[in-house]
Scaffold this motif. Structure first.
Motif, PDB file in Angstrom:
ATOM      1  N   UNK A  13       0.585  -1.211  -0.086  1.00 39.44           N
ATOM      2  CA  UNK A  13       0.070   0.028  -0.142  1.00 39.44           C
ATOM      3  C   UNK A  13       0.932   1.236  -0.153  1.00 39.44           C
ATOM      4  N   UNK A  14       1.974   1.168   0.808  1.00 45.85           N
ATOM      5  CA  UNK A  14       2.901   2.488   0.737  1.00 45.85           C
ATOM      6  C   UNK A  14       3.533   2.717  -0.827  1.00 45.85           C
ATOM      7  N   UNK A  15       3.708   1.593  -1.366  1.00 43.27           N
ATOM      8  CA  UNK A  15       4.292   1.843  -2.687  1.00 43.27           C
ATOM      9  C   UNK A  15       3.278   2.165  -3.719  1.00 43.27           C
ATOM     10  N   UNK A  16       2.191   1.376  -3.634  1.00 45.21           N
ATOM     11  CA  UNK A  16       1.205   1.919  -4.990  1.00 45.21           C
ATOM     12  C   UNK A  16       0.765   3.094  -4.580  1.00 45.21           C
ATOM     13  N   UNK A  17       0.739   3.693  -3.324  1.00 39.68           N
ATOM     14  CA  UNK A  17       0.230   5.116  -3.173  1.00 39.68           C
ATOM     15  C   UNK A  17       1.150   6.178  -3.627  1.00 39.68           C
ATOM     16  N   UNK A  18       2.417   5.792  -3.200  1.00 38.86           N
ATOM     17  CA  UNK A  18       3.574   6.717  -3.755  1.00 38.86           C
ATOM     18  C   UNK A  18       3.546   6.917  -5.398  1.00 38.86           C
ATOM     19  N   UNK A  19       3.431   5.490  -5.820  1.00 37.31           N
ATOM     20  CA  UNK A  19       3.355   5.514  -7.224  1.00 37.31           C
ATOM     21  C   UNK A  19       2.169   6.473  -7.789  1.00 37.31           C
ATOM     22  N   UNK A  20       0.943   6.205  -7.264  1.00 40.96           N
ATOM     23  CA  UNK A  20      -0.124   6.735  -7.720  1.00 40.96           C
ATOM     24  C   UNK A  20      -0.093   8.259  -7.434  1.00 40.96           C
ATOM     25  N   UNK A  21       0.463   8.833  -6.560  1.00 39.10           N
ATOM     26  CA  UNK A  21       0.800  10.181  -6.284  1.00 39.10           C
ATOM     27  C   UNK A  21       1.761  10.643  -7.283  1.00 39.10           C
ATOM     28  N   UNK A  22       2.861  10.241  -7.597  1.00 37.10           N
ATOM     29  CA  UNK A  22       3.704  10.580  -8.517  1.00 37.10           C
ATOM     30  C   UNK A  22       3.269  10.456  -9.958  1.00 37.10           C
ATOM     31  N   UNK A  23       2.125   9.516 -10.305  1.00 37.40           N
ATOM     32  CA  UNK A  23       1.903   9.567 -11.673  1.00 37.40           C
ATOM     33  C   UNK A  23       0.897  10.806 -12.063  1.00 37.40           C
ATOM     34  N   UNK A  24       0.169  11.312 -11.030  1.00 39.14           N
ATOM     35  CA  UNK A  24      -0.455  12.428 -11.040  1.00 39.14           C
ATOM     36  C   UNK A  24       0.433  13.567 -11.331  1.00 39.14           C
ATOM     37  N   UNK A  25       1.448  13.603 -10.525  1.00 41.20           N
ATOM     38  CA  UNK A  25       2.391  14.792 -10.611  1.00 41.20           C
ATOM     39  C   UNK A  25       3.149  14.705 -12.264  1.00 41.20           C
ATOM     40  N   UNK A  26       3.454  13.728 -12.810  1.00 45.56           N
ATOM     41  CA  UNK A  26       3.987  13.460 -13.828  1.00 45.56           C
ATOM     42  C   UNK A  26       3.126  13.731 -14.917  1.00 45.56           C
TER      43      UNK A  26
END
Length: 93
Positions: A13-26
């Motif tokens: 959950x930590x990793x998938x949430x970090x990836x989702x967060x950065x995908x929105x920024x990218x």
């Protein structure tokens, strides 16, 4: 659930949430520069896969997809559903 699987779930959950967060920024950065974008389906699938908190925070921090109904309504619904499942799993089950 054993301690091992709880740790696996926590890190997932930590990793998938970090990836989702950065995908929105990218995706926001790519939108500003007129470059190839990350599909809305991909952004939503990361939320469904457990990254709803990261996706929602990314949407708010990056001010991205805030006017699209799929995200404005869909992300909070996904988050509420996932929280409901978590509450059921931890306290009711």
């Amino acid at each position: 659930m054993t301690d091992f699987w709880m740790k696996v779930l926590f890190y997932y959950l930590l990793i998938i949430n970090a990836v989702a967060f950065f995908l929105y920024g990218i995706d926001k950065l790519k939108a500003k520069h007129g470059k190839w974008r990350i599909s809305e389906l991909t952004l939503l699938l990361f939320a469904v896969a457990g990254g709803s908190v990261g996706a929602w925070v990314g949407m708010k921090i990056w001010h991205h997809k805030t006017q699209h109904w799929k995200f404005k309504i869909g992300l909070p619904l996904i988050l509420i559903l996932q929280l409901g499942i978590a509450v059921y799993w931890v306290w009711i089950r």
